[in-house]
Every structure is written in C-alpha cells, then in structure tokens.
Design a protein around this motif. Structure first.
Motif: not given
Length: 164
Positions: A25, A41, A43, A49, A54, A58, A114, A117, A120
């Motif tokens: 992270t 973060c 997200v 993050e 996470l 989150c 994960w 994430r 993204w």
C-alpha cells in the motif's frame, strides 16, 4: 495465520502478507523508502492508503463487508485490525462447518478488494461494490464446490448461502 484448505494458495498467501503487513500500500511503500507521491487511498480519497484503511475503514470495503455478511446471514463484520478481520470466523456463534466457510470467504473478500484496487490503480477500471460482492460469491462457490470435501453444490444453494 490459519490457512483455509479450500481457498487457493494465492489467496492464503495474500492473507498472510496482509496480516504481516507486507501488502504494498502507499503507506507500506513509504515505510520502505519508496516514494510514490500522494499516499491518499486511490479508492475513496478520504485517508492515507494503509492495509487497515483499505480492508476495514474504506467505504468500499465497509459496503462489501455489509453485503457479504448479509449474503452469509451473519451479523456485520466489525474489525479494528487486520488480525481481527482474519480471525472473525472464530468468534461468530455458528456451527464449525460454517466457520470454515466464513474463514474462506473473508480471505476471498480481501483478495477481491485488493484486485479491485489494483484494477483501478493500474487500468482505471471503475470499482463497483456489487461487482466485488458478485465476484466473492462466484469465487466462493466455485472454489468451495471444487476444492472442499463438499462437492456438487447447486448454484441456487450458492445464491442463498445454503451450501453448508
């Protein structure tokens, strides 16, 4: 950490890395002197993050945990640390066979969060909570029905979490 027998090794290893704070992270990379710039973060953009954020704090993770606990017909997951999260199956008042399944599902949720994430961050694939929950259900059904001692589970049983 206790490994789940019916979940693939890659997911068990991910959970082990998560528990030992080895997930890369933003905060973990900064501690290793790898500077990527913004630590927010990717997200939710509401905090730095970290693994704790996470997978626990989150809003995406919170909504996924609520959806999964509703599907599993258990009370909502409340964890203050990654260890609490990975050991949550031990304190839920349910039969032992269902605890084994919940343990695997917790590991699968962490794996799917994960992956979402990373998708993204690396390819800007939008994060959709319903898609993550459906992925957890599908992988849980597929892996449990093919890798556990309980073979031949019907899809309708998977959809209602009646396969224990």
């Amino acid at each position: 950490m206790e490994w789940c027998k019916w979940v693939p090794d890659k997911c068990n290893i991910h959970a082990w890395r998560l528990e030992t704070e080895r997930i890369p992270t933003g905060e973990a990379l900064r501690k290793r002197n790898v500077f990527l710039g913004d630590l927010t973060c990717p997200v939710c953009f509401s905090a730095d993050e970290s693994a704790e954020h996470l997978f626990n704090a989150c809003f995406v993770a919170a909504n996924v945990w609520n959806g999964v606990s509703s599907w599993c017909k258990i009370s909502n997951f409340f964890a203050f640390s990654i260890k609490d999260l990975l050991d949550s199956h031990k304190v839920i008042p349910i039969p032992e066979k269902k605890k084994e399944v919940i343990h695997g599902i917790v590991i699968i949720v962490c794996w799917c969060l994960w992956r979402a994430r990373n998708n993204w961050v690396l390819s800007r694939t939008p994060i959709r909570i319903d898609k993550i929950i459906n992925e957890v259900k599908s992988l849980g059904y597929f892996w449990y029905s093919n890798r556990s001692k309980s073979k031949g589970i019907e899809c309708r049983e998977r959809c209602s979490f009646d396969f224990m």
